[in-house]
Scaffold this motif. Structure first.
Motif, PDB file in Angstrom:
ATOM      1  N   LYS A 227      98.442 107.988  64.455  1.00 26.08           N
ATOM      2  CA  LYS A 227      97.323 108.717  65.036  1.00 26.08           C
ATOM      3  C   LYS A 227      96.923 108.055  66.350  1.00 26.08           C
ATOM      4  N   LYS A 228      96.736 108.863  67.371  1.00 27.95           N
ATOM      5  CA  LYS A 228      96.270 108.349  68.651  1.00 27.95           C
ATOM      6  C   LYS A 228      94.764 108.518  68.711  1.00 27.95           C
ATOM      7  N   GLU A 229      94.065 107.494  68.220  1.00 26.60           N
ATOM      8  CA  GLU A 229      92.605 107.539  68.170  1.00 26.60           C
ATOM      9  C   GLU A 229      92.034 106.650  69.272  1.00 26.60           C
ATOM     10  N   MET A 230      90.820 106.945  69.697  1.00 27.15           N
ATOM     11  CA  MET A 230      90.312 106.388  70.945  1.00 27.15           C
ATOM     12  C   MET A 230      88.904 105.834  70.819  1.00 27.15           C
ATOM     13  N   ALA A 231      88.679 104.788  71.614  1.00 24.27           N
ATOM     14  CA  ALA A 231      87.321 104.310  71.877  1.00 24.27           C
ATOM     15  C   ALA A 231      87.157 104.239  73.390  1.00 24.27           C
ATOM     16  N   ILE A 232      85.980 104.595  73.854  1.00 21.29           N
ATOM     17  CA  ILE A 232      85.741 104.607  75.296  1.00 21.29           C
ATOM     18  C   ILE A 232      84.331 104.111  75.582  1.00 21.29           C
ATOM     19  N   LEU A 233      84.204 103.275  76.614  1.00 21.54           N
ATOM     20  CA  LEU A 233      82.917 102.761  77.067  1.00 21.54           C
ATOM     21  C   LEU A 233      82.470 103.550  78.294  1.00 21.54           C
ATOM     22  N   LEU A 234      81.291 104.127  78.215  1.00 24.46           N
ATOM     23  CA  LEU A 234      80.732 104.892  79.322  1.00 24.46           C
ATOM     24  C   LEU A 234      79.587 104.113  79.948  1.00 24.46           C
ATOM     25  N   ASN A 235      79.493 104.181  81.259  1.00 23.74           N
ATOM     26  CA  ASN A 235      78.510 103.418  82.013  1.00 23.74           C
ATOM     27  C   ASN A 235      77.270 104.261  82.266  1.00 23.74           C
ATOM     28  N   HIS A 236      76.104 103.671  82.056  1.00 24.13           N
ATOM     29  CA  HIS A 236      74.851 104.376  82.360  1.00 24.13           C
ATOM     30  C   HIS A 236      74.662 104.414  83.865  1.00 24.13           C
ATOM     31  N   THR A 237      74.356 105.591  84.395  1.00 17.46           N
ATOM     32  CA  THR A 237      74.292 105.772  85.848  1.00 17.46           C
ATOM     33  C   THR A 237      72.893 105.564  86.428  1.00 17.46           C
ATOM     34  N   GLY A 238      71.927 105.236  85.593  1.00 13.98           N
ATOM     35  CA  GLY A 238      70.548 105.168  86.061  1.00 13.98           C
ATOM     36  C   GLY A 238      70.215 103.941  86.878  1.00 13.98           C
ATOM     37  N   ASN A 239      70.935 102.813  86.670  1.00 15.21           N
ATOM     38  CA  ASN A 239      70.579 101.579  87.360  1.00 15.21           C
ATOM     39  C   ASN A 239      71.842 100.785  87.630  1.00 15.21           C
ATOM     40  N   ASN A 240      72.235 100.684  88.911  1.00 11.19           N
ATOM     41  CA  ASN A 240      73.449  99.968  89.272  1.00 11.19           C
ATOM     42  C   ASN A 240      73.303  98.458  89.163  1.00 11.19           C
ATOM     43  N   LEU A 241      72.074  97.959  89.032  1.00 11.00           N
ATOM     44  CA  LEU A 241      71.859  96.513  88.965  1.00 11.00           C
ATOM     45  C   LEU A 241      72.010  95.977  87.550  1.00 11.00           C
ATOM     46  N   GLU A 242      71.987  96.837  86.562  1.00  9.65           N
ATOM     47  CA  GLU A 242      72.066  96.397  85.171  1.00  9.65           C
ATOM     48  C   GLU A 242      73.283  97.014  84.486  1.00  9.65           C
ATOM     49  N   ASP A 243      73.779  96.312  83.484  1.00  6.68           N
ATOM     50  CA  ASP A 243      74.875  96.828  82.676  1.00  6.68           C
ATOM     51  C   ASP A 243      74.316  97.481  81.427  1.00  6.68           C
ATOM     52  N   ARG A 244      74.716  98.711  81.236  1.00  3.79           N
ATOM     53  CA  ARG A 244      74.326  99.424  80.032  1.00  3.79           C
ATOM     54  C   ARG A 244      75.452 100.392  79.693  1.00  3.79           C
ATOM     55  N   TYR A 245      75.987 100.254  78.489  1.00  4.03           N
ATOM     56  CA  TYR A 245      77.167 101.018  78.106  1.00  4.03           C
ATOM     57  C   TYR A 245      76.938 101.767  76.797  1.00  4.03           C
ATOM     58  N   MET A 246      77.580 102.903  76.685  1.00  2.00           N
ATOM     59  CA  MET A 246      77.641 103.646  75.435  1.00  2.00           C
ATOM     60  C   MET A 246      79.083 103.577  74.933  1.00  2.00           C
ATOM     61  N   LEU A 247      79.265 103.069  73.724  1.00  2.00           N
ATOM     62  CA  LEU A 247      80.584 103.048  73.100  1.00  2.00           C
ATOM     63  C   LEU A 247      80.711 104.258  72.175  1.00  2.00           C
ATOM     64  N   LEU A 248      81.752 105.045  72.407  1.00  2.00           N
ATOM     65  CA  LEU A 248      82.062 106.183  71.556  1.00  2.00           C
ATOM     66  C   LEU A 248      83.442 105.979  70.947  1.00  2.00           C
ATOM     67  N   VAL A 249      83.552 106.148  69.636  1.00  5.86           N
ATOM     68  CA  VAL A 249      84.832 105.987  68.942  1.00  5.86           C
ATOM     69  C   VAL A 249      85.171 107.313  68.266  1.00  5.86           C
ATOM     70  N   TYR A 250      86.363 107.832  68.570  1.00  5.58           N
ATOM     71  CA  TYR A 250      86.789 109.121  68.045  1.00  5.58           C
ATOM     72  C   TYR A 250      88.035 108.958  67.177  1.00  5.58           C
ATOM     73  N   ALA A 251      88.021 109.660  66.040  1.00  7.76           N
ATOM     74  CA  ALA A 251      89.144 109.631  65.103  1.00  7.76           C
ATOM     75  C   ALA A 251      89.713 111.034  64.939  1.00  7.76           C
ATOM     76  N   LEU A 252      90.885 111.101  64.328  1.00  6.07           N
ATOM     77  CA  LEU A 252      91.518 112.372  64.005  1.00  6.07           C
ATOM     78  C   LEU A 252      91.507 112.579  62.495  1.00  6.07           C
ATOM     79  N   PRO A 253      91.297 113.803  62.025  1.00  8.50           N
ATOM     80  CA  PRO A 253      91.376 114.056  60.580  1.00  8.50           C
ATOM     81  C   PRO A 253      92.795 113.868  60.074  1.00  8.50           C
ATOM     82  N   ASP A 254      92.948 113.795  58.752  1.00  7.87           N
ATOM     83  CA  ASP A 254      94.269 113.560  58.177  1.00  7.87           C
ATOM     84  C   ASP A 254      95.250 114.672  58.507  1.00  7.87           C
TER      85      ASP A 254
END
Length: 345
Positions: A227-254
């Motif tokens: 299975k080609k399953e994925m995790a991706i970190l997205l960057n918050h665009t509200g403040n370039n001076l701070e680091d803030r990330y959203m981690l999303l993990v996606y799976a595939l059904p059987d």
């Protein structure tokens, strides 16, 4: 009598001249295009023109050879591979048939097809074999290529307007989002949903500093083999001076259908986070990291998992739990070891 002979001679000359012109055109209808072969292809007028433009947004799809229609060109035909080109995200192709059934459609890289236009076409190195084949097709020596794909071809080809409104703002690669176009099509669809939600409207895929796509994307088998399953970190665009990330993990059904990914984990991080694999290969050898899973001794996971690292924080591992159908977060220290106040369960 003499004038009749003159008229007859002029008439005969015109007939022979016209016949000679036809013979000249017939013998010169093809010019050299493949020096290594006795079968020569040359430029002719535009054979076909079609306005059915499509943009490719799918996965693992290929343009393959059609049928040879002139045995004199078998040498050129057989030197070309059956698989001419693997389609890439945002490739533009033109349907050569007036049909609504994509399974019967044949395609070209350009709208107005002639060898001259194909010579002018600024294709990539990967498209070299496809362009050579299209020069056969444009002269009627072979049929135009078809698409071969395991995925739903109807969903893989969309019109340019839909691409512009649905995909272009998020997945056209720039200097700070390199790698985004390579995501599986099912992940792209899930990210579009997220970007258009209240929770995701301020997040985008974006590298910062020395980050690369390897720092922001994780791919592997989280819930089962192959299975080609994925995790991706997205960057918050509200403040370039701070680091803030959203981690999303996606799976595939059987039994996945059409890359139907679903979310099995999400978390917000207020500092940079590094992702690594629990299972990996190097130099032809397979390796597996043992981890703590609420245990005092390290154990091996049946499938891969995601190792998370941050500055001034303990390492964590994300491992899929089949009973709960989601990723469970395990702190990487023995169960009996007291947790610090800043450690999260």
């Amino acid at each position: 009598m003499k004038s009749k002979k003159i008229i007859f001679a002029i008439f005969a000359f015109l007939i022979f001249a016209f016949a000679g012109l036809l013979l000249f055109k017939k013998t010169n209808i093809f010019k050299n295009n493949e020096e290594s072969s006795n079968n020569q292809i040359n430029d002719v007028a535009v054979i076909s023109q079609n306005s059915n433009e499509f943009v490719f947004v799918g996965d693992d799809s290929y343009l393959i050879k059609g049928k040879l229609t002139d045995e004199k060109f078998r040498d050129i035909y057989e030197k070309l591979p059956d698989t001419l080109y693997q389609l890439e995200f945002n490739d533009r192709i033109f349907a050569m048939d007036k049909t609504d059934d994509v399974n019967d459609m044949t395609f070209s890289l350009i709208q107005e097809n002639s060898p001259t236009n194909l010579d002018k076409f600024q294709g990539t190195g990967e498209q070299e074999n496809l362009i050579k084949y299209l020069k056969l097709a444009v002269n009627g020596k072979a049929t135009y290529p078809k698409i071969s794909s395991l995925a739903n071809r109807f969903e893989s080809l969309i019109d340019p307007e839909e691409f512009h409104t649905k995909y272009a703002d998020y997945f056209i690669e720039t200097s700070d989002n390199y790698g985004i176009s390579a995501l599986p099509s099912g992940i792209k669809l899930k990210l579009i949903e997220f970007f258009n939600s209240d929770e995701g409207k301020n997040y985008r895929y974006r590298t910062k500093g020395n980050q690369t796509s390897r720092d922001l994307m994780w791919s592997g088998e989280l819930t089962g083999l192959n299975k080609k399953e994925m995790a991706i970190l997205l960057n918050h665009t509200g403040n370039n001076l701070e680091d803030r990330y959203m981690l999303l993990v996606y799976a595939l059904p059987d039994q996945p259908r059409a890359q139907q990914y679903y979310l099995v984990y999400n978390e917000v991080f207020y500092d940079k986070v590094l992702m690594d694999h629990l299972k990996y290969s190097a130099d032809g050898e397979d390796y597996s990291e043992e981890i703590y899973m609420n245990t005092d001794t390290k154990v091996t996971t049946p499938y891969n998992g995601i190792l998370l690292k941050q500055v001034n924080a303990p390492d964590y591992a994300l491992v899929y739990d089949k009973n709960f159908d989601k990723m469970i977060k395990y702190i990487q220290q023995p169960k009996s070891q007291p947790k610090a106040e800043n450690e999260v369960e």
